[in-house]
Design a protein around this motif. Structure first.
Motif, PDB file in Angstrom:
ATOM      1  N   PRO A  47      63.303  44.775  -1.417  1.00 47.03           N
ATOM      2  CA  PRO A  47      64.631  44.051  -1.217  1.00 47.03           C
ATOM      3  C   PRO A  47      65.600  44.691  -2.226  1.00 47.03           C
ATOM      4  N   GLU A  48      65.307  45.268  -3.182  1.00 47.94           N
ATOM      5  CA  GLU A  48      66.106  46.025  -4.075  1.00 47.94           C
ATOM      6  C   GLU A  48      66.730  47.386  -3.617  1.00 47.94           C
ATOM      7  N   TYR A  49      65.702  48.104  -2.880  1.00 54.09           N
ATOM      8  CA  TYR A  49      65.986  49.164  -2.246  1.00 54.09           C
ATOM      9  C   TYR A  49      66.876  49.188  -1.323  1.00 54.09           C
ATOM     10  N   LEU A  50      66.610  48.144  -0.359  1.00 52.82           N
ATOM     11  CA  LEU A  50      67.404  47.886   0.807  1.00 52.82           C
ATOM     12  C   LEU A  50      68.817  47.362   0.296  1.00 52.82           C
ATOM     13  N   LYS A  51      68.946  46.491  -0.526  1.00 48.79           N
ATOM     14  CA  LYS A  51      70.162  46.311  -1.057  1.00 48.79           C
ATOM     15  C   LYS A  51      71.131  47.350  -1.618  1.00 48.79           C
ATOM     16  N   GLN A  52      70.232  48.502  -2.353  1.00 48.89           N
ATOM     17  CA  GLN A  52      70.863  49.621  -2.752  1.00 48.89           C
ATOM     18  C   GLN A  52      71.586  50.635  -1.564  1.00 48.89           C
ATOM     19  N   VAL A  53      70.819  50.663  -0.587  1.00 50.61           N
ATOM     20  CA  VAL A  53      71.018  51.440   0.634  1.00 50.61           C
ATOM     21  C   VAL A  53      72.171  51.020   1.471  1.00 50.61           C
ATOM     22  N   VAL A  54      72.372  49.647   1.623  1.00 47.45           N
ATOM     23  CA  VAL A  54      73.119  49.063   2.483  1.00 47.45           C
ATOM     24  C   VAL A  54      74.257  48.372   1.759  1.00 47.45           C
ATOM     25  N   GLY A 220      58.312  41.783  28.607  1.00 43.40           N
ATOM     26  CA  GLY A 220      58.349  40.436  29.483  1.00 43.40           C
ATOM     27  C   GLY A 220      57.743  39.416  28.545  1.00 43.40           C
ATOM     28  N   TYR A 221      57.036  39.490  27.381  1.00 47.80           N
ATOM     29  CA  TYR A 221      56.430  38.368  26.543  1.00 47.80           C
ATOM     30  C   TYR A 221      57.412  37.602  25.954  1.00 47.80           C
ATOM     31  N   TRP A 222      57.093  36.290  26.155  1.00 45.82           N
ATOM     32  CA  TRP A 222      58.149  35.324  25.566  1.00 45.82           C
ATOM     33  C   TRP A 222      57.470  35.116  23.910  1.00 45.82           C
ATOM     34  N   HIS A 223      58.332  35.101  22.975  1.00 48.90           N
ATOM     35  CA  HIS A 223      57.973  35.027  21.713  1.00 48.90           C
ATOM     36  C   HIS A 223      58.783  33.975  20.873  1.00 48.90           C
ATOM     37  N   TRP A 224      58.421  33.189  20.097  1.00 51.92           N
ATOM     38  CA  TRP A 224      59.006  32.398  18.956  1.00 51.92           C
ATOM     39  C   TRP A 224      58.238  32.779  17.597  1.00 51.92           C
ATOM     40  N   MET A 225      59.029  32.908  16.765  1.00 59.75           N
ATOM     41  CA  MET A 225      58.967  33.371  15.220  1.00 59.75           C
ATOM     42  C   MET A 225      59.620  32.558  14.294  1.00 59.75           C
ATOM     43  N   LYS A 226      58.655  32.269  13.205  1.00 55.30           N
ATOM     44  CA  LYS A 226      59.193  31.489  12.024  1.00 55.30           C
ATOM     45  C   LYS A 226      58.853  32.217  10.900  1.00 55.30           C
ATOM     46  N   TYR A 227      59.839  32.462   9.967  1.00 58.41           N
ATOM     47  CA  TYR A 227      59.741  33.202   8.505  1.00 58.41           C
ATOM     48  C   TYR A 227      59.104  32.097   7.744  1.00 58.41           C
ATOM     49  N   ILE A 228      57.755  32.636   7.268  1.00 58.48           N
ATOM     50  CA  ILE A 228      57.215  31.513   6.412  1.00 58.48           C
ATOM     51  C   ILE A 228      57.534  32.049   4.726  1.00 58.48           C
ATOM     52  N   ASP A 229      58.064  33.185   4.409  1.00 57.93           N
ATOM     53  CA  ASP A 229      58.539  33.606   3.468  1.00 57.93           C
ATOM     54  C   ASP A 229      59.935  34.371   3.913  1.00 57.93           C
ATOM     55  N   GLY A 230      60.785  34.356   2.915  1.00 61.43           N
ATOM     56  CA  GLY A 230      62.205  35.513   3.013  1.00 61.43           C
ATOM     57  C   GLY A 230      61.663  36.762   3.394  1.00 61.43           C
ATOM     58  N   SER A 231      61.700  37.324   4.241  1.00 65.76           N
ATOM     59  CA  SER A 231      61.139  38.722   4.694  1.00 65.76           C
ATOM     60  C   SER A 231      61.987  39.433   5.597  1.00 65.76           C
ATOM     61  N   TYR A 232      61.326  40.671   6.226  1.00 67.20           N
ATOM     62  CA  TYR A 232      62.085  41.105   7.246  1.00 67.20           C
ATOM     63  C   TYR A 232      61.079  41.901   8.168  1.00 67.20           C
ATOM     64  N   SER A 233      61.816  42.461   9.312  1.00 62.94           N
ATOM     65  CA  SER A 233      60.951  42.917  10.243  1.00 62.94           C
ATOM     66  C   SER A 233      61.708  44.064  10.858  1.00 62.94           C
ATOM     67  N   LEU A 234      60.952  45.395  11.454  1.00 61.75           N
ATOM     68  CA  LEU A 234      61.496  46.363  12.077  1.00 61.75           C
ATOM     69  C   LEU A 234      61.015  46.287  13.588  1.00 61.75           C
ATOM     70  N   SER A 235      61.801  46.330  14.719  1.00 58.93           N
ATOM     71  CA  SER A 235      61.261  46.696  16.066  1.00 58.93           C
ATOM     72  C   SER A 235      61.658  48.025  16.563  1.00 58.93           C
ATOM     73  N   LEU A 236      60.461  48.434  17.003  1.00 51.82           N
ATOM     74  CA  LEU A 236      60.757  50.026  17.691  1.00 51.82           C
ATOM     75  C   LEU A 236      60.523  49.363  19.300  1.00 51.82           C
ATOM     76  N   ARG A 237      61.398  50.031  20.127  1.00 52.27           N
ATOM     77  CA  ARG A 237      61.300  49.556  21.692  1.00 52.27           C
ATOM     78  C   ARG A 237      61.140  50.758  22.600  1.00 52.27           C
ATOM     79  N   ALA A 238      60.376  50.653  23.693  1.00 54.73           N
ATOM     80  CA  ALA A 238      59.837  51.554  24.454  1.00 54.73           C
ATOM     81  C   ALA A 238      59.909  51.076  25.984  1.00 54.73           C
ATOM     82  N   TRP A 239      60.516  52.085  26.829  1.00 59.66           N
ATOM     83  CA  TRP A 239      60.263  51.833  28.249  1.00 59.66           C
ATOM     84  C   TRP A 239      58.862  51.470  28.594  1.00 59.66           C
ATOM     85  N   ASP A 240      58.794  50.750  29.683  1.00 57.73           N
ATOM     86  CA  ASP A 240      57.497  50.696  30.423  1.00 57.73           C
ATOM     87  C   ASP A 240      57.688  51.710  31.385  1.00 57.73           C
ATOM     88  N   ALA A 241      56.480  52.351  32.092  1.00 58.30           N
ATOM     89  CA  ALA A 241      56.700  53.436  32.633  1.00 58.30           C
ATOM     90  C   ALA A 241      57.123  53.264  34.116  1.00 58.30           C
TER      91      ALA A 241
END
Length: 293
Positions: A47-54, A220-241
């Motif tokens: 968290p401290e590093y991300l605060k520093q760069v953003v 096409g997958y349906w998704h529901w998400m809940k943060y249990i802790d204050g945290s963060y995620s990165l998504s990398l996306r790719a086309w289906d062939a």
């Protein structure tokens, strides 16, 4: 009976051949725990590093409230400087979250800290990595991504609860017409199946992501998400062939994106009620017919 939720397949690492045969081609979700072990981001993105760069970049924030029918989908609830927001989610529970943040535009050096998993598949949209942040108790409503990508979703700094459903269940989930999300009137964790009987017996997959875990979510997958802790995620996306999947993506962006927003702005509450009525009607029809089977 309510949802039938099964644990997700989990591996430390996986070969390209096994990944293609058992998960990419049949479109099955998977957690890869060791994929990020060589990434600098795994240890560096505190968290401290991300605060520093953003720094004090002002970011839009979203909460758990039902979408306002007079506004386009994904309208923000508030704004806050990024560094203040990180302090907030690490110090106390909050529903506020950051949605689809292109942090790399603000801090391009962060791209050096990640590795696209091209050893597993191709088609990555390298210009579109994005991040998501949430306080404990913040929830991402049940939906699927409008552009139909495959997603490698890596979590950092805490735990996250994820529930997934194949697209074949969409009408039993009370999907909204002309949209990529479900009726927001039921609690995914504890659905009222007397009020929403079509949810009974819907089969899904459940996982609790921890720091460094990567979730592969097929197109096409349906998704529901809940943060249990204050945290963060990165998504990398790719086309289906497949060409058909790319065509479906373009259609979704044009019709379920642009048209839906225009209709919401034009007809507001009347359009919202109409869509909810159709979602319930579809769900009842699918249940009566015993579908999706």
């Amino acid at each position: 009976m309510s949802f039938i939720l099964n644990p997700i397949d989990t591996v430390e690492n996986i070969s390209a051949e096994d990944f293609k045969k058992n998960y990419l081609d049949p479109r099955r979700p998977l957690v890869i725990k060791g994929m990020t072990k060589a990434w600098p981001a795994r240890d560096k993105w505190t968290p401290e590093y991300l605060k520093q760069v953003v720094g004090k970049k002002v970011v839009p924030l979203y909460d758990n409230s039902k979408a306002d029918p007079s506004k386009p989908i994904n309208s923000s609830a508030a704004e806050m400087p990024f560094d203040d927001y990180i302090d907030l989610i690490k110090s106390q529970p909050t529903e506020l979250r950051i949605f689809f943040f292109n942090i790399f535009k603000q801090a391009p050096q962060l791209l050096d800290d990640i590795v696209f998993p091209k050893d597993l598949m191709g088609g990555f949209l390298e210009s579109m990595p994005s991040m998501f942040f949430g306080g404990s108790n913040s929830v991402t409503f049940l939906h699927y991504d409008i552009d139909l990508p495959h997603i490698f979703h890596t979590h950092f700094g805490g735990r996250k609860h994820v529930i997934l459903f194949e697209n074949k269940w969409k009408r039993r989930l009370y999907c909204i017409p002309n949209a990529t999300y479900a009726l927001e009137d039921y609690d995914v964790l504890n659905p009222d199946t007397k009020k929403f009987p079509a949810l009974n017996g819907v089969q899904g997959t459940e996982v609790f992501l921890e720091h460094g875990d990567t979730l592969f979510m097929p197109t096409g997958y349906w998704h529901w998400m809940k943060y249990i802790d204050g945290s963060y995620s990165l998504s990398l996306r790719a086309w289906d062939a497949s060409i058909s999947r790319k065509a479906a993506s373009v259609y979704n962006l044009a019709v379920k994106g642009g048209l839906d927003s225009l209709l919401k702005m034009a007809f507001k509450e009347k359009y919202a009620k109409y869509r909810e009525h159709i979602a319930i009607k579809w769900a009842e029809q699918e249940l009566a017919a015993g579908k999706p089977y």
